[in-house]
Design a protein around this motif. Structure first.
Motif, PDB file in Angstrom:
ATOM      1  N   ARG A 138       0.844  -1.194   0.000  1.00 14.50           N
ATOM      2  CA  ARG A 138       0.000   0.000   0.000  1.00 14.50           C
ATOM      3  C   ARG A 138       0.873   1.234   0.000  1.00 14.50           C
ATOM      4  N   GLY A 140       0.437   4.125   1.046  1.00 13.16           N
ATOM      5  CA  GLY A 140       0.421   4.909   2.278  1.00 13.16           C
ATOM      6  C   GLY A 140       1.388   4.405   3.331  1.00 13.16           C
ATOM      7  N   THR A 141       1.819   3.154   3.190  1.00 10.81           N
ATOM      8  CA  THR A 141       2.708   2.601   4.198  1.00 10.81           C
ATOM      9  C   THR A 141       4.177   2.708   3.801  1.00 10.81           C
ATOM     10  N   SER A 143       7.828   4.536   3.135  1.00 13.75           N
ATOM     11  CA  SER A 143       8.554   5.602   3.806  1.00 13.75           C
ATOM     12  C   SER A 143       8.507   6.845   2.939  1.00 13.75           C
TER      13      SER A 143
END
Ligand SMILES: Nc1ncnc2c1ncn2[C@@H]1O[C@H](COP(=O)(O)OP(=O)(O)OP(=O)(O)O)[C@@H](O)[C@H]1O
Ligand SMILES: [Mg+2]
Lengths: 242, 580
Positions: A138, A140-141, A143
């Motif tokens: 995903r 959004g996860t 870094s």
């Protein structure tokens, strides 16, 4: 420079309003094929607004924008993107709940031939080997640095003639900033013209051919990168010299 | 050892007491007392109260256990004591509320204020001893039941799951006992009478049902455990075959369903089917494209009315097409209506869109009612004499037959939704829902994709409307109230936005159950409200969520999601005072 060549992207006396508020005032910018051009300016000077105007998200009240000699101001965003401009937005703004692969695919949304899609994926992977490892994660996860890579990759998937980048250094650690600018250079060497908006003038000028300086919606300086680096007002205001 | 930790049980008991008091005072308990789970022994209202008490007992027991551990450390014996004591206390508190109600009702006449506090209610709460002393009955009963709930918390989790699941299925079987009765009576009225009556299961029927459910639940749990212990290493092809087979089984079950349950339940099934269809449609609009449409009923109405006008033998334009000849026009007209409504409103942001569509939903009904259109739309009289659907010479007159028509439409819609999922269009919708501006800068024409979603949703609703028209053979403006929109939206929220099985379950719970149990009708909105609030708090992704929605709504549990929020701009050092 490039006197005989025609500019890829040209802003001619562009004025933009936000409602009644005057934002950009009589802006003229030329970007020639193969160049890296930077637009420098402090907070709220109108840098993002300039990019939005180019992409047709805001329609200029006066003046026009040309892409490869064709007038694009007045067209809608989709048509403009289709003509070969793509953008890495401020703060990356990935589709955080989609996977990395899906983000890249969205980047190539307007290309329907399908054939070179894999090629472009490969191009992104050679620039950013990390992205390949993270394909099914995903977005959004990721870094911050990885998100930057995907954001750049996503913009490249459209195989643009000119790549707009809105503050690629924002929120990144110094090492990552340097890496990012190296990558920008690399992309440019592969033939993509780049228009990069930055507050980090030192960094931007270290890779750019030319630069413009924006203050409250007006261009106050325009010169080659070297010229800007030597300009006393620049050194004072933007390059952190006492 | 102090007993401080037992205080933690007061709160669940208090809440449960308020809920129990509330549903008593609003008349729910009395309304549902006319239906039994087990004939003459246990009514649906008892079931409500018992379930509340069991849940209270379970929660207070676990709370007391945890509080005890915090204060006195781990001690198995003490835990058992705490669990039981905690649940008994909570049950007592809950019972106290009802006991007080009984006492007060005995002393003064509450009915001028609380109309529903009838002698019958008091009779129910005290199991037939409505005197002052009868107040001891709810007090002791709920203390004990809650204690049982507490005891439940001490079982091994798999055993607990077995018990709870079986009991829930049993309660469900009790709720639909009318369907069971109707199906069984097809085997013979005398056979049916042994197991079910019009009021509920007989004790014998209940015993058989419970045993049956227990066996099935046990077997399926064993199966699942075995699978979990040996992770499935079979090839993807095999897995697909297994999945294919289970879907095939479900499909066959659905195919024979109307002939098993008979006429009246089939009629309900057709209605459920119409809502399933609309659920699929609205799922595209709300779930996929992220457009909150509160006026979905408008398209249902357009579909029903255009079917009616094009096929009715009694209507002014006198077109009298067959259903199938009319269908393309119906779909086209409604799709067009979708575009027409969509064009002006889709430029609005989410909340405005919701309000405006709500308005359009009502406008549709007013137009249908208006005198102006009454020569064509029939005004309050509606359109009558809509002929039945004919397929290959067979007239679909009975609900058992109509069921296949709606099922056919559902399958088509399902196929379309499924194809959209991984498609370019589907991807554009997801991107648009996540970040409209960036989606646009990627070259996604957001207005176009919104219109597409809106029009597709409209066309699917028109199929529902068409079936609705031929089901009743008439259409009236009153069938198209805002309740339809609310029901469809609620059922996809409860089932899980974007989820296909969720729509089936949601439609059954919100449309099927109230049809089968007319008592529900009065409390329908209350139940929607409670269910939706509960879903929003506990499972925002719905009962049976789609994968992506699950991801979206549990997002804050994910690490590293702070990126990209504009508030967190870190200033770049090389930029001192002078800003543009
Ligand atoms: N949609 C809008 N409506 C009204 N004003 C706006 C709008 N968008 C931006 N502005 C204003 O225009 C000004 C310039 O904004 P812009 O985003 O172009 O700044 P910027 O140079 O990119 O700054 P930064 O470096 O902080 O990103 C700001 O004062 C901002 O508040
Ligand atoms: Mg900016």
């Amino acid at each position: 420079m490039n006197g005989e060549k025609k500019p890829v992207l040209e802003l001619q006396n562009v004025t933009t309003h936000y409602g009644p508020i005057l934002m950009l005032q009589n802006l003229s910018v030329e970007i020639f094929p193969g160049e890296i051009v930077c637009l420098l300016g402090g907070n709220a000077s109108g840098k993002t607004t300039t990019l939005k105007t180019i992409l047709g998200m805001i329609v200029p009240t006066e003046g026009s924008v040309y892409l490869g000699g064709e007038k694009i101001s007045g067209l809608n965003t989709m048509e403009i993107v289709k003509m070969g401009i793509s953008m890495v937005p401020e703060n990356r703004r990935l589709f955080k709940r989609m996977t990395v692969r899906e983000n890249l695919e969205i980047g190539a949304f307007l290309r329907t031939n399908g054939k070179s899609l894999d090629e472009d994926m490969e191009r992104v992977f050679t620039l950013f080997p990390r992205v390949k490892e993270r394909l099914n994660q995903r977005a959004g996860t990721l870094s911050g640095g990885e998100q930057q890579m995907v954001a750049v990759g996503r913009a490249l998937m459209a195989d643009p003639k000119i790549l707009l980048m809105d503050e690629p250094s924002m929120g990144l650690a110094p090492v990552l900033v340097e890496q990012t600018f190296e990558i920008i250079q690399q992309i440019n060497e592969q033939g993509t013209t780049i228009f990069v908006v930055e507050q980090n003038a030192n960094m931007a000028l270290s890779i750019a051919n030319r630069g413009y300086v924006l203050q409250t919606g007006k261009i106050v300086l325009a010169d080659t990168a070297q010229g800007l680096l030597n300009d006393s007002m620049m050194r004072h205001a933007y390059l952190g010299e006492a | 050892m102090t007993l401080d930790h037992l205080k933690s049980s007061l709160k669940p008991g208090f809440y449960a007491g308020i809920v129990a008091l509330f549903i008593s005072v609003i008349g729910m308990i009395e309304t549902f007392s006319n239906r039994d789970i087990i004939h003459g022994v246990f009514s649906i209202s008892h079931t409500f109260l018992v379930i509340i008490a069991l849940i209270t007992g379970y929660f207070s027991a676990t709370r007391a256990q945890r509080a005890g551990i915090r204060q006195h450390g781990i001690d198995r014996r003490a835990e058992v004591v705490n669990a039981i004591a905690g649940s008994l206390i909570a049950g007592f508190v809950m019972g106290l509320f009802l006991a007080v109600l009984v006492v007060v009702a005995n002393l003064i006449n509450l009915r001028p204020v609380f109309v529903n506090v009838t002698p019958k209610l008091i009779d129910l709460l005290t199991f037939g001893r409505p005197s002052l002393a009868g107040s001891i009955v709810p007090l002791s009963m709920f203390t004990i039941v809650s204690g049982l709930g507490g005891a439940l918390s001490l079982f091994r989790s798999d055993i607990r799951r077995l018990i709870v699941t079986s009991l829930l299925w049993f309660a469900f079987a009790g709720l639909i006992s009318e369907v069971i009765r109707l199906s069984l009576s097809r085997l013979g009225v005398n056979v049916a009478r042994k197991f079910v009556t019009t009021r509920g299961l007989t004790p014998l029927g209940a015993a058989v049902m419970l045993a049956l459910i227990f066996a099935i639940v046990y077997a399926s749990q064993r199966l699942r455990d075995r699978q979990r212990r040996q992770p499935d290493q079979s090839s993807p092809a095999r897995k697909r075959a297994v999945r294919f087979r289970s879907w095939g089984l479900i499909f066959v079950l659905l195919l024979v369903l109307p002939w098993v349950v008979g006429r009246v339940p089939s009629d309900v099934l057709v209605l459920v089917g119409i809502y399933v269809l609309m659920g699929f449609g609205l799922n595209i609009v709300v779930g996929k494209a992220g457009l909150l449409d509160l006026g979905y009923v408008a398209f249902f109405a357009v579909g029903a009315y255009s079917t009616a006008i094009l096929t009715s033998a009694d209507q002014l334009p006198n077109i009298q097409l067959s259903f199938w000849a009319a269908l393309p026009f119906v779909i086209g007209i409604t799709g067009l209506a979708g575009l027409l409504i969509g064009a002006p409103v889709l430029r609005m942001r989410g909340d405005y869109l919701a309000i405006v569509t709500l308005g359009f939903g009502e406008i549709a009904r007013f137009l249908a009612l208006s005198d102006w259109f009454s020569p064509v739309l029939g005004g309050a009289q509606g359109v009558v004499k809509i002929p039945n659907v004919v397929i290959a010479g067979i007239e679909l007159a009975d609900p058992e037959e109509l069921y296949y028509l709606i099922m056919f439409f559902c399958l088509i819609t399902l196929f379309i939704s499924w194809r959209l999922e991984g498609s370019r269009v589907g991807r554009a919708w997801v991107a648009m829902r996540e970040d409209e501006q960036v989606a646009e800068s990627m070259g996604i024409n957001t207005i176009y994709y919104k219109m597409l979603a809106f029009a597709m949703g409209a066309m699917i609703a028109s199929l529902g409307g068409a079936v609705f028209a031929v089901k009743l053979n008439t259409v009236f403006p009153f069938s198209f109230s805002v309740n339809v929109s609310i029901t469809v939206l609620s059922l996809i929220i409860i089932g899980g936005i974007g989820s296909i099985p969720g729509v089936l379950v949601g439609a059954f719970a919100l449309v099927g159950l109230p049809e089968l149990l007319r008592e529900f009708d009065e409390y329908r909105l209350l139940l929607y409200g409670v269910a939706i609030i509960y879903m929003m708090i506990v499972r925002p992704e719905g009962l049976l969520p789609s994968v992506r929605r699950g991801r979206e709504l549990h997002e804050d549990e994910m690490a590293q999601d702070a990126w990209g929020k504009p508030a967190e701009v870190i200033p770049v050092p090389a930029n001192p005072e002078l800003s543009g």
